[in-house]
Design a protein around this motif. Structure first.
Motif, PDB file in Angstrom:
ATOM      1  N   TYR A 269     -25.525  -0.250  56.482  1.00  6.12           N
ATOM      2  CA  TYR A 269     -26.666  -1.004  56.910  1.00  6.12           C
ATOM      3  C   TYR A 269     -27.207  -2.111  55.947  1.00  6.12           C
ATOM      4  CZ  TYR A 269     -27.753   3.417  59.441  1.00  6.12           C
ATOM      5  OH  TYR A 269     -27.545   4.479  60.492  1.00  6.12           O
ATOM      6  N   ASP A 270     -28.087  -2.894  56.720  1.00  5.39           N
ATOM      7  CA  ASP A 270     -28.143  -4.121  55.853  1.00  5.39           C
ATOM      8  C   ASP A 270     -29.190  -4.218  54.558  1.00  5.39           C
ATOM      9  OD1 ASP A 270     -26.621  -5.343  57.606  1.00  5.39           O
ATOM     10  OD2 ASP A 270     -28.228  -6.008  59.023  1.00  5.39           O
ATOM     11  N   THR A 271     -30.030  -2.968  54.499  1.00  7.85           N
ATOM     12  CA  THR A 271     -30.952  -3.059  53.331  1.00  7.85           C
ATOM     13  C   THR A 271     -30.015  -2.647  51.955  1.00  7.85           C
ATOM     14  OG1 THR A 271     -32.713  -2.456  54.829  1.00  7.85           O
ATOM     15  CG2 THR A 271     -33.114  -2.196  52.520  1.00  7.85           C
ATOM     16  N   PRO A 272     -30.276  -3.434  51.018  1.00 12.95           N
ATOM     17  CA  PRO A 272     -29.314  -2.991  49.683  1.00 12.95           C
ATOM     18  C   PRO A 272     -30.516  -2.363  48.621  1.00 12.95           C
ATOM     19  CG  PRO A 272     -30.243  -5.279  49.726  1.00 12.95           C
ATOM     20  CD  PRO A 272     -30.788  -4.701  50.901  1.00 12.95           C
TER      21      PRO A 272
ATOM     22  N   LYS B  41     -29.843  -0.795  62.347  1.00 13.18           N
ATOM     23  CA  LYS B  41     -29.136  -0.956  60.831  1.00 13.18           C
ATOM     24  C   LYS B  41     -29.817  -2.026  60.150  1.00 13.18           C
ATOM     25  CE  LYS B  41     -25.294   2.127  62.190  1.00 13.18           C
ATOM     26  NZ  LYS B  41     -23.852   2.283  62.083  1.00 13.18           N
ATOM     27  N   GLU B  43     -32.378  -4.862  58.249  1.00 16.09           N
ATOM     28  CA  GLU B  43     -33.376  -5.070  57.303  1.00 16.09           C
ATOM     29  C   GLU B  43     -34.734  -5.278  57.879  1.00 16.09           C
ATOM     30  OE1 GLU B  43     -32.472  -7.453  53.432  1.00 16.09           O
ATOM     31  OE2 GLU B  43     -31.451  -8.557  55.030  1.00 16.09           O
TER      32      GLU B  43
END
Lengths: 459, 275
Positions: A269-272, B41, B43
């Protein structure tokens, strides 16, 4: 001889569970449920129902469990509670139905929440029956798809209303989705309960911020009534020096990154999310426990800092116990004075020791600073979990809506009516952060009041 | 929902895209922004709407491909859909008659400033626009800005077009010679800081449009918090425009770098996958 203690519920072992995000409490088996149901005395004047914010007929559903008529037990619960798999997991039963259970006087109360959960989970394969009245031509707009909004939507859809449910985020569920972690409320459960609401004919519209994308007054032109359940989405910070250093999160941000955006699965998933070795969580409610336990699962050493003592912790007892089992440390009677950092990142917290003084408005002893006693904690990450205020967006962009001094919408507590004709509100947008079931109770009252209003035409 | 209707490249790494978003098209005002998710998935990132077409329910965005999310967005083709588009967020810019205005734009700020410039022009302001870029190839929309400005001035760092130097060079000259009532700077944070530092000496009201890291964009997470005049503000609900003389730019720039390593990793993995 009736058992004085309740049937324990199986849980994932603490050593194991801190390495995963799977549900901690595993639920009752059929045998365990039958054994526990048998403890219920079926009081002629049951007091447990009074303790339930939505008034579930508890003895009746437990009696149906005893008779192994689980589907009927499920229907019995659903008469009052549209989301039993959720409330069976997250309700603070010890302060509600179980508190007033007659068995609590001499031993442990009946494990009502666990039985509710058993029934809801047992009936999962039973594709939920849709029992609704024929459609009428009245349209309802519900703002916010958290527990209050979902309840209002389900109740009114069942009564034949055409309901549109607006959500600002991309997923439904409000705080159930962004706030409560997977190990306490699995996403599948939310999905299942939400699908039920959808199956009732509720139209779900994500990515719409009422008050920005569409004004509330515009909705009033198209809908016969509106329910606002936009929640307590505005995080409270401590307002102490250094709070904007890197590595300091509001619990909302921290939990949203994980629960809503799945940051623990980065880079899939892209959110860190950045989390250090030593995490300090400030606060003592369920949100603080959730933040601490998520941090633990991400491999951190975690300390909870709370300004009162252990007795005043507002979190559910079960959650405190589980946090302790998972190796979370507690520092009581202290509060942050300032955050210090290097290269922009927080590295320590200067804390003030507190002692308890007189009872305050909340009925708890208020914490007061102890003279000349401060200490410093080394930290890498800080999570501020000291509460949320009502989301301000609708209040700011709507004419004629009476708002209280904390930004809450003022309502008539019996009906949820606001100062604006045709507009109702309930849940955290009215009360500030409270519980899932209280929001559902408020939603239920409003649904009934909306039904009365639209049937009689009298405001 | 959120179907891409049109797409074109404005410079090597700047893309313009028109998307179906009727509810946003009818409600967005100059100064406000939207939040998008490219895929499930992905941001949530804030972006600015350059033009909106109420009649056809379309919005046009301009973005620079810098990280994984904007690169993924840049790969989306006409006919494809975005996963989520939410807005408008933030407050409209206080459009009114100020008098003599200087607009300073750099990077994608050039696109962001267009709707505000148009509205300010309609409010009968005299508009001088300064556009800055590193080099000539990175310039875009100068014609659009020229059409809404009374005067346009372009600077490039390397002198390949217009004045050689930073935007503050012609700005200082203007401040020394002309009466200016208001300045609005939109672009890289370092540019907005330089502009604010300069105009402070002249005591001219200076607005900046901040672009911090955000998640929800509705005031829920507080990730976008910034110190303005000693107080913590949330850019998503209190901004995005603030008085540049009161903004703690150093803190903002620091906070923007929170996930630098993760951003690099995500980009590297994407490039490896593409290769």
């Amino acid at each position: 001889m009736r058992r004085r203690v309740r049937v324990p519920m199986r849980e994932q072992d603490p050593e194991e569970r801190i390495k995963n995000f799977n549900e901690v409490a595993l639920g009752y088996s059929e045998d365990e449920a039958l054994l526990e149901a048998d403890r219920c005395l079926q009081c002629p004047k049951p007091r447990c129902i009074d303790g339930c914010p939505v008034g579930i007929e508890i003895p009746a559903f437990i009696s149906l469990i005893k008779e192994r008529r689980y589907r009927e037990a499920y229907r019995k619960i659903k008469e009052r509670d549209s989301l039993p798999a959720i409330t069976g997991r997250v309700c603070p039963q010890e302060n509600q139905c179980e508190k007033t259970c007659v068995l609590a006087r001499t031993g442990e109360p009946v494990a009502i929440g666990r039985l509710e959960r058993f029934v809801a989970d047992y009936c999962v394969e039973n594709t939920q029956e849709i029992d609704k009245e024929s459609s009428n031509d009245k349209r309802i707009a519900v703002v916010g798809s958290g527990p209050a909004g979902l309840t209002v939507s389900a109740d009114l859809a069942k009564l034949g209303y055409s309901v549109t449910l607006f959500e600002a985020l991309h997923l439904p569920g409000g705080v159930l989705t962004y706030g409560i972690p997977e190990f306490r409320l699995p996403k599948d459960i939310i999905k299942r309960e939400f699908e039920y609401v959808r199956a009732l004919g509720v139209e779900f519209v994500p990515n719409v911020i009422v008050g920005k994308t569409i004004l509330l007054d515009e909705l009033l032109e198209d809908y016969d009534a509106i329910f606002i359940g936009s929640g307590a989405g505005a995080p409270v910070f401590l307002n102490v020096p250094g709070e904007n250093l890197l590595g300091i999160y509001s619990a909302n941000e921290f939990l949203s990154r994980i629960n809503l955006m799945r940051a623990h699965l980065f880079p899939e998933y892209d959110t860190p999310l950045k989390i250090g070795k030593k995490v300090l969580v400030v606060g003592g409610g369920n949100v603080a426990m959730d933040s601490a336990r998520v941090s633990r699962r991400l491999g951190a050493e975690v300390t909870i800092l709370y300004r009162r003592s252990r007795e005043e912790l507002p979190a559910r007892l079960e959650e405190i116990k589980r946090a302790e089992e998972e190796g979370i440390n507690f520092v009581f009677l202290a509060t942050p004075l300032a955050f210090k950092g290097s290269n922009g990142w927080v590295d320590s917290v200067e804390c003030q020791e507190m002692e308890l003084g007189e009872l305050d408005e909340s009925g708890r002893r208020s914490p007061i600073p102890k003279k000349d006693s401060t200490f410093t904690l080394k930290v890498d990450t800080v999570i501020i979990a000291i509460g949320n205020r009502p989301n301000p967006i609708i209040a700011k962009t709507t004419q004629g809506l009476e708002i209280g001094r904390h930004g809450e919408i003022i309502i008539d507590p019996e009906t949820g009516k606001t100062s604006k004709v045709g507009v109702f509100a309930g849940g955290d947008i009215v009360s500030g952060s409270a519980t899932v079931i209280e929001a559902m109770g408020a939603g239920r009252k409003s649904a009934m009041a909306i039904h009365r209003y639209l049937t009689t035409g009298v405001w | 929902m959120y179907k891409i209707i049109d797409k074109k490249r404005l410079s090597t790494n700047v893309v313009q895209m028109t998307i179906e978003a009727p509810l946003i098209a009818r409600s967005i005002k100059p100064g406000q922004f939207i939040i998008i998710m490219v895929y499930e998935k992905g941001e949530r990132i804030p972006l600015t709407v350059v033009t909106s077409d109420k009649k056809n329910g379309l919005i046009t965005i301009v973005f620079q491909e810098v990280g994984k999310t904007t690169k993924l967005l840049g790969k989306k083709e006409i006919g494809e859909e975005l996963y989520a588009v939410m807005g408008p967020n933030g407050n409209p810019f206080p459009v009114r008659h100020y008098g003599n205005i200087v607009l300073v734009a750099g990077g994608v700020g050039v696109a962001e400033i267009v709707p505000i410039a148009k509205a300010l022009k309609e409010a009968d302001n005299y508009i001088i626009t300064i556009v800055g870029a590193r080099t000539k190839e990175l310039l875009f929309f100068t014609d659009v800005l020229a059409s809404v400005s009374d005067k346009l001035c372009v600077t490039t760092d390397d002198g390949s077009y217009g004045i050689k130097g930073l935007v503050t060079l012609p700005l200082k000259e203007l401040l020394d010679t002309t009466h200016i009532d208001m300045i609005l700077a939109v672009g890289p944070t370092i540019m907005m800081k330089a502009v604010s530092d300069l105009t402070k000496n002249y005591n001219v009201k200076t607005y900046v449009s901040l672009n911090p890291i955000m998640i929800d964009g509705t005031g829920m997470c507080g990730g976008c918090r910034v110190t303005v005049g000693g107080k913590t503000k949330f850019v998503c609900v209190d901004g995005p425009e603030f008085d540049g003389h009161l903004v703690d730019f150093d803190e903002l720039m620091m906070r923007q770098k929170t996930y630098l390593e993760e951003e690099r990793l995500a980009l590297k993995l994407l490039e490896e996958k593409d290769a």
